[in-house]
Every structure is written in C-alpha cells, then in structure tokens.
Scaffold this active site. Structure first.
Site, PDB file in Angstrom:
ATOM      1  N   HIS A 106      11.679  29.043  -1.166  1.00  0.00           N
ATOM      2  CA  HIS A 106      10.454  29.533  -1.141  1.00  0.00           C
ATOM      3  C   HIS A 106       9.261  29.614  -2.635  1.00  0.00           C
ATOM      4  O   HIS A 106      10.030  29.924  -3.397  1.00  0.00           O
ATOM      5  CB  HIS A 106      10.971  31.050  -0.688  1.00  0.00           C
ATOM      6  CG  HIS A 106       9.958  32.153  -0.638  1.00  0.00           C
ATOM      7  ND1 HIS A 106       8.926  32.163   0.521  1.00  0.00           N
ATOM      8  CD2 HIS A 106       9.752  33.090  -1.646  1.00  0.00           C
ATOM      9  CE1 HIS A 106       8.024  33.208  -0.512  1.00  0.00           C
ATOM     10  NE2 HIS A 106       8.372  33.923  -0.633  1.00  0.00           N
ATOM     11  N   ALA A 141      13.492  36.393   7.334  1.00  0.00           N
ATOM     12  CA  ALA A 141      13.334  35.487   6.102  1.00  0.00           C
ATOM     13  C   ALA A 141      13.155  36.294   4.845  1.00  0.00           C
ATOM     14  O   ALA A 141      12.813  37.475   4.632  1.00  0.00           O
ATOM     15  CB  ALA A 141      11.271  35.555   6.422  1.00  0.00           C
ATOM     16  N   TYR A 402      14.080  59.032  35.965  1.00  0.00           N
ATOM     17  CA  TYR A 402      15.341  57.732  36.238  1.00  0.00           C
ATOM     18  C   TYR A 402      15.629  57.738  37.790  1.00  0.00           C
ATOM     19  O   TYR A 402      15.487  56.945  38.802  1.00  0.00           O
ATOM     20  CB  TYR A 402      15.352  56.611  35.120  1.00  0.00           C
ATOM     21  CG  TYR A 402      14.792  57.281  33.879  1.00  0.00           C
ATOM     22  CD1 TYR A 402      13.075  57.104  34.126  1.00  0.00           C
ATOM     23  CD2 TYR A 402      15.546  56.403  32.590  1.00  0.00           C
ATOM     24  CE1 TYR A 402      12.742  57.920  32.943  1.00  0.00           C
ATOM     25  CE2 TYR A 402      14.687  56.794  32.107  1.00  0.00           C
ATOM     26  CZ  TYR A 402      13.576  57.469  31.307  1.00  0.00           C
ATOM     27  OH  TYR A 402      12.729  57.483  30.032  1.00  0.00           O
ATOM     28  N   GLU A 438      13.400  51.706  25.425  1.00  0.00           N
ATOM     29  CA  GLU A 438      14.871  51.875  26.742  1.00  0.00           C
ATOM     30  C   GLU A 438      14.026  49.892  26.892  1.00  0.00           C
ATOM     31  O   GLU A 438      15.285  49.620  28.374  1.00  0.00           O
ATOM     32  CB  GLU A 438      14.390  52.780  27.623  1.00  0.00           C
ATOM     33  CG  GLU A 438      14.180  53.867  27.421  1.00  0.00           C
ATOM     34  CD  GLU A 438      15.725  54.342  27.958  1.00  0.00           C
ATOM     35  OE1 GLU A 438      16.269  53.513  29.211  1.00  0.00           O
ATOM     36  OE2 GLU A 438      16.490  55.493  27.517  1.00  0.00           O
ATOM     37  N   GLN A 536      27.605  58.376  23.084  1.00  0.00           N
ATOM     38  CA  GLN A 536      27.268  57.378  22.706  1.00  0.00           C
ATOM     39  C   GLN A 536      25.715  57.134  21.395  1.00  0.00           C
ATOM     40  O   GLN A 536      25.447  58.426  21.120  1.00  0.00           O
ATOM     41  CB  GLN A 536      25.781  57.358  23.948  1.00  0.00           C
ATOM     42  CG  GLN A 536      26.331  57.264  25.598  1.00  0.00           C
ATOM     43  CD  GLN A 536      26.813  58.880  25.813  1.00  0.00           C
ATOM     44  OE1 GLN A 536      26.743  60.074  25.256  1.00  0.00           O
ATOM     45  NE2 GLN A 536      27.005  58.938  27.410  1.00  0.00           N
ATOM     46  N   TYR A 616      22.670  55.493  37.770  1.00  0.00           N
ATOM     47  CA  TYR A 616      22.575  55.740  35.923  1.00  0.00           C
ATOM     48  C   TYR A 616      23.724  55.432  35.791  1.00  0.00           C
ATOM     49  O   TYR A 616      24.833  54.613  35.899  1.00  0.00           O
ATOM     50  CB  TYR A 616      22.880  57.872  35.686  1.00  0.00           C
ATOM     51  CG  TYR A 616      22.213  57.142  34.079  1.00  0.00           C
ATOM     52  CD1 TYR A 616      21.589  57.157  33.744  1.00  0.00           C
ATOM     53  CD2 TYR A 616      23.886  57.241  33.222  1.00  0.00           C
ATOM     54  CE1 TYR A 616      21.279  58.040  32.564  1.00  0.00           C
ATOM     55  CE2 TYR A 616      23.825  57.497  31.777  1.00  0.00           C
ATOM     56  CZ  TYR A 616      22.084  57.878  31.559  1.00  0.00           C
ATOM     57  OH  TYR A 616      21.708  58.446  30.483  1.00  0.00           O
ATOM     58  N   ARG A 622      21.694  51.800  20.520  1.00  0.00           N
ATOM     59  CA  ARG A 622      19.892  51.389  20.162  1.00  0.00           C
ATOM     60  C   ARG A 622      19.868  51.356  18.765  1.00  0.00           C
ATOM     61  O   ARG A 622      19.133  52.437  18.424  1.00  0.00           O
ATOM     62  CB  ARG A 622      19.637  51.967  21.328  1.00  0.00           C
ATOM     63  CG  ARG A 622      17.774  51.395  21.543  1.00  0.00           C
ATOM     64  CD  ARG A 622      17.788  52.372  23.174  1.00  0.00           C
ATOM     65  NE  ARG A 622      17.788  52.007  24.429  1.00  0.00           N
ATOM     66  CZ  ARG A 622      18.207  53.053  24.582  1.00  0.00           C
ATOM     67  NH1 ARG A 622      17.792  54.986  24.531  1.00  0.00           N
ATOM     68  NH2 ARG A 622      18.623  52.870  26.518  1.00  0.00           N
TER      69      ARG A 622
END
EC number: 2.1.2.13
Length: 664
Positions: A106, A141, A402, A438, A536, A616, A622
């Site tokens: 680099h 990177a 949902y 999601e 969760q 469900y 996440r």
C-alpha cells in the site's frame, strides 16, 4: 524448491512488485491485472507487457473473487498471494488459497491513508512524509498486520507524479530487502495496526479538483500539485469557461482583496481566503493549449479587479427538493427536521397523519399533504417529476404484522413502493431507498457486510420473513435499474431508537417496536414480556446519529453514495432485549415522573409463538459492519445506548402523562 506466488498487480508499482519477485527467485504461477481504461490517461508501466516479456500467464478477470477463479487459483497452490496496486478487494475465499500468507503493498504509512489514491491525498492535505507498507491482507481493506514499511519524505515542490516516482523507488527498495527473507523463512513478524490512528480516504474524481478561492492559498497550492499532470488538474470556472491550473506558487499577501479577485495579471495573481495564488501555468478548457499565467490572463481577459466567478454561481442557488413519502413516520419527521435546519433543502411530504410533524408545518420550506400512497398516485407522480431526491419511507415495519398481516405487508412494502421506484426511473430521479437490517435474515457473519454477506431467510411457512424478502426484492430491483442508469442509494437502518419512535396506542395492539412495548408495560404496571427469554441481541442506534448519516447520503458529496448500499447502525451499542429491559427499568425507577405510574410488575418470559403467532422465527444477533458508512460519508455513531434509552423513555412517559391529562 522455489517459492510459488500468484500476483495481482497494476500500474508502475505493479511492475515494480512483479520484477522484485522475479529478481528474488519466486515462481510466478499466474498474474492478474486490469485492462487499461481508454478514458484514463495511461502514464504508467504495463503489467501485461512485463508478463508477456517474461512468458508469464496473465489474466484480467472482471471479478477475481468469482468461484471459478478462486477454484483455479486454489489448484495452483501458491505459497503467497501478492497484491501490488491491484484495484479490486480480494475476498476471504481467495486469500485462503495462499498456503503461507497473502500480502498487499500500500502506498502510505499505514494505518494512515487507507483507501484509494493515497499519494494524491497526502499532497492535498499538505503532509511532509508518507511511505509504502507491506501488510497482510484481511477482509477489511488495508487493515491487516504490518510486515514492513519504508518512509518517504515529501518536499514542498513535489507533485503527484514526482511523489509517485519516490514511492516507486521506495517500494523497490522495501521489496528487494523483504522478499528474499520471506521466501527463506516462510513468514515474517507482523505488527497489528493501531486502529486509533487509522484514517480512510476514498476515490478521487476530476470534480474534486474544483478550486474554492475562499480557502487559504497554501491549501489551493497543495490541491494543484496533487492533481496536476498527468492527472485531470485543479480548475475553476471563469465566466462561462473553465480554467485548468497546472502550476502555481503562494504569495503570503492578498492586498486586502476579497477571495477570487485578480490582484494582477502580470503575474496572474489571485486573492485567496488567506494570502494569494500566483498561477504560473494552465490552460483554457479541457482541450486548450498549455500556457503561461500571463498568457492565460490575456486569453481570459483578466485584469486587476476581475472576479474569478462562475456565472451560474451569481444566480441564486435553488434548494434541493426532497420528496419524503411517509413524512410523519419515525425517520421521516426526524429527517425533515434535520434537513430544514439547512437552508439548502425544500421538503415535500405525504402521510396519512400529521401528529409527529405539527412542529414543522409552519416552516416556509416544508410542504405537506395528507394522503395515502396507494390512492394519491397522481400527486406522487407529479412531485417525483418535480423533486430532485425521493425517499419512499412508507412501510409496515413491526414484527407482529409480518405474521398477522403478511399480504398487507407485501402489498404496501413491495407493490406500492415498486410503483414509486418506477416513477423515479421514468423521470430519472435519484431514489434513496430504506432497505432494512432484516434483509440479512439468519446470516451467520459476525458483522453483516453490505457487499459480501449472504441474505438468508427461513422456510416459506415462517411468514415473518415476508417483510425481509419484500425489502430484499426491491433492493434487487433497484440495483438492476441502477445498471440501466437509475441513481440510487440503499440504506439499512439497524434498530434506530428515539423520541416519536411509535405511539403507546400502537404498542397496546402489539404493533410497535420492542422498546415501546417494554415502556408500555412499565407505564401500565404489567409484567415486561421477554419473548423467548429476551436473549436476542440487537445493535441499537440513536435516531440523531442515524439521521445525520442519512442527511449525508442525501448530500452525496462528490457522488460517493451513488449506487451504494450503506448500513447505518451502532455496533458498539449491542444489547439483548433483556438487557434493554433492565436498563429501561433502572432509568424508569430514577425518572422524576416515576411516582405517577404503578409499581413494577416484574419480567415474564413468553414463547415467541404465543406472542407473535405461528410463522415467527427470530435471529440471535444482528451486528452491522459500518465500513461503508465510514469511507463513503465519513460517519461513525457517537451516542451511547443509555442516553438513547433515557430520551426515548422520557418521551413516552410524557406522552402517557398527556394521555392521563386528556382523560381527566
């Protein structure tokens, strides 16, 4: 036995790296390079030609990370993979083909100046030193442990071309010393980079060469030498024409003149924010002759007192018109407030209600109509045609819906929004589309990456995924339209929280986000229900941080966000739902309004099926990678979770008090 290498290389440094490997006795199994771009001025050596002279197999794949290429490289069984100024990021599966190490050269002293065009950037920023770094390649990177470095001094007269020559020589010296040791020992000691010192700079474009006369003369001089020939050059508009500046010097005095004022024409000297700039060489327009400063002054008719102004700048600048559909929603109302603080924007908004934007309706640059996107299609089409940027924020985004109303989720979140996307295509308007965290579904990556993470959902009978796949399909449609010219950015919010997130009434029918549900239980004195124990984990993001990122995407400085997907989340604010509830309880007990509400009724663990119904399915974590946000918009979140919880709790407690007052 020789040491086998696969090489990814381009540019002069690529030639230097390849030649150094040959000189050190490495067996070059294959070389990967790029075909020269006819739009780019090619002033550097050709890796392909060097390979041809040595009879080395050379390839220029469009995607070196394609499984076919990874398989072929794996069969070559290289000891090392080297990257020398190759312009594509090499993925994990490709790097894993190296039996001993994968190394990149680099053009800076890492961890500073990660990213693109470091030689240009160090000059723009007036640095006095740079260098070259040989480091191990990792997923991010320019972030791997450092194997070797060599420093390069930058003189006050260096240009990008002369500095590139210094870096080329330094690279040759460093590789001449390092490569034989590497072949003999198989590994060399490597030092992890200090992330606290890391800086990142993105790709430069010709537009980055625009001269702003309000800046100090030294800063403009640095810009000029950073982009002078063979690069496109620093430039400024003069009337209806373009002046490209190839060479200049700094004068410490501005003679008291306003920035952009010509002080003299022999020499051509122009006042800056601090000092003045003496233009010694340049040209008129992209196809003009290379001329001295004095001749340029005659060509442009510049005399003492002339102004270096663009005629378009003399006219009043029209505000950017932003259409926000779903303007009364959580993101919409906060975004409107943020943009209206900046006089560069005019907001046009539609929603089926207006309670969250009442504070904005009197503002002169805010225009609102109450309406439904599935009904008021003529108004929407007209305003998409009229506006510059479109944000379709209307969606059902609460998990219980949902499974409770999957078809309604599909109809609104996909079908109605697809119409809006097609209007943007029809009228060539930029769309900034709210994707969602999601879409990553049950991805197993530790950090979800916009460009490499797989999007994994459950079986068809788990209807909770209809929201995820509706959003994902629109992401893919927008991406496909982008290949045909649609200007777009996809942003993926990760659990944004703050005031006006929902309404307590929404929580009463189960149609709200998690924190609103938890606060409702505290307000009403009912047990806090922890679905599947609340284990969760999510990364919660303060809406102020999130909106700042979104505002920068709308601004789109230098077009960096065009065609990009950007996660907007706070990986440092990860907490389980149980931990969220416990922190809420702690702050609730200490809140000044605590005495107006019933005693805490405890936590109660419930099964997800009893809470959300059949169909469900949940995910354990996440966590976003925010590398794209850092490099494209210079954004990092800064608000801690406890502060966000406190603001959100306070808002809903005051809403509850207002409800009580209305009932009296």
């Amino acid at each position: 036995m020789s040491t086998k290498a696969v090489v990814f290389a381009y540019h002069d440094i690529g030639c230097v790296g390849l030649q150094a490997l040959l000189d050190a006795g490495y067996e070059i199994a294959a070389v990967f390079t790029h075909a020269d771009d006819p739009r780019e001025k090619t002033f550097f050596g050709s890796v392909a030609q060097l390979c041809a002279r040595h009879g080395i197999a050379v390839h220029a794949p469009e995607d070196p990370n394609h499984p076919l290429w990874v398989e072929r490289i794996g069969k070559l069984a290289p000891d090392f993979i080297f990257s020398f100024y190759y312009r594509q990021l090499l993925g994990d599966s490709l790097l894993a083909c190296a039996k001993k190490a994968a190394l990149n050269l680099h053009g800076s002293l890492l961890p500073r100046y990660r990213g693109r065009a470091p030689a240009n950037w160090v000059l723009v920023n007036g640095e006095s030193e740079t260098g070259v770094t040989l480091h191990q390649m990792v997923k991010r990177a320019d972030a791997g442990p450092i194997v070797a470095q060599q420093r390069v001094s930058i003189s006050a007269t260096d240009t990008a071309l002369t500095l590139h020559g210094k870096l080329r020589d330094a690279a040759a010296d460093l590789l001449c010393e390092t490569l034989p040791l590497l072949a003999a020992q198989g590994q060399l000691p490597a030092t992890p980079q200090d992330e606290s010192r890391a800086t990142y700079f993105g790709r430069r474009t010709p537009a980055d060469g625009l001269i702003d006369w309000s800046l100090p003369a030294t800063q403009l001089y640095n810009l000029i030498r950073a982009v002078t020939q063979p690069y496109p050059g620093a430039f400024c508009p003069v009337g209806d024409n373009k002046l490209i500046v190839w060479a200049a010097s700094v004068d410490t005095s501005s003679n008291g003149e306003a920035p952009g004022t010509v002080i003299s024409h022999e020499p051509l000297r122009i006042a800056c924010g601090e000092g003045s700039l003496v233009i010694t060489a340049g040209q008129r327009g992209d196809n003009g002759l290379y001329l001295s400063g004095e001749q340029l002054a005659r060509e442009f008719g510049l005399v003492a007192g002339s102004q270096m102004l663009d005629k378009a700048k003399r006219r009043s600048v029209r505000r950017t018109r932003v259409l926000i559909l779903g303007v009364n929603g959580f993101i919409g109302n906060h975004l409107s407030e943020r943009l209206l603080q900046d006089d560069r924007y005019e907001i046009y908004g539609m929603d089926i209600g207006s309670d969250a934007i009442e504070r904005l309706r009197a503002k002169p640059n805010f225009h609102f109509i109450e309406g439904d996107i599935s009904i008021h299609t003529e108004w929407i089409e007209y305003h998409i045609k009229k506006c510059d940027v479109v944000l379709p924020l209307v969606a059902i985004a609460t998990p219980i819906e949902y499974t409770r109303n999957p078809l309604r989720v599909f109809e609104l979140d996909f079908e109605e929004n697809l119409k809006i996307v097609r209007y943007c295509v029809k009228y060539n308007k930029r769309v900034i589309f709210p994707s969602t965290s999601e879409v990553y579904g049950m991805c197993q990556d530790a950090n979800f990456n916009e460009d490499t993470s797989n999007l994994i959902v459950g079986p068809i009978n788990k209807q909770r995924w209809i929201y995820s796949v509706s959003k994902q399909l629109l992401d893919r449609v927008i991406w496909a339209y982008g290949q045909k010219g649609l200007q777009f950015t996809l942003f993926r919010p990760f659990n944004w929280m703050g005031p006006r997130l929902d309404r307590l009434d929404s929580a009463r029918i189960g149609s709200s986000r998690a924190i609103t549900q938890l606060i409702l239980h505290l307000v009403e004195g009912t047990p806090i229900r922890l679905v599947d124990g609340g284990a969760q984990k999510r990364c919660f993001t303060d809406v102020v941080d999130g909106i700042e990122a979104l505002a920068r995407i709308i601004e789109n400085r230098d077009g960096r966000c065009n065609g990009q997907i950007i996660n907007i989340g706070n990986p440092d604010n990860e907490a389980s739902i149980r931990q969220l509830g416990e922190e809420l309880l702690r702050q609730f007990e200490a809140h000044p309004l605590r005495g107006h509400f019933p005693p805490f009724a405890g936590f109660r663990e419930v099964e997800s099926q009893s809470f959300y119904g059949k169909g469900y399915q949940d995910v354990s974590h996440r966590t976003p990678s925010i590398d794209n946000a850092k490099k494209l918009i210079g954004w990092t979140p800064g608000i801690e979770l406890s502060e966000t919880i406190g603001k959100t709790l306070d808002f809903f407690l005051r809403e509850a008090m207002a409800e009580k007052a209305d009932q009296c």
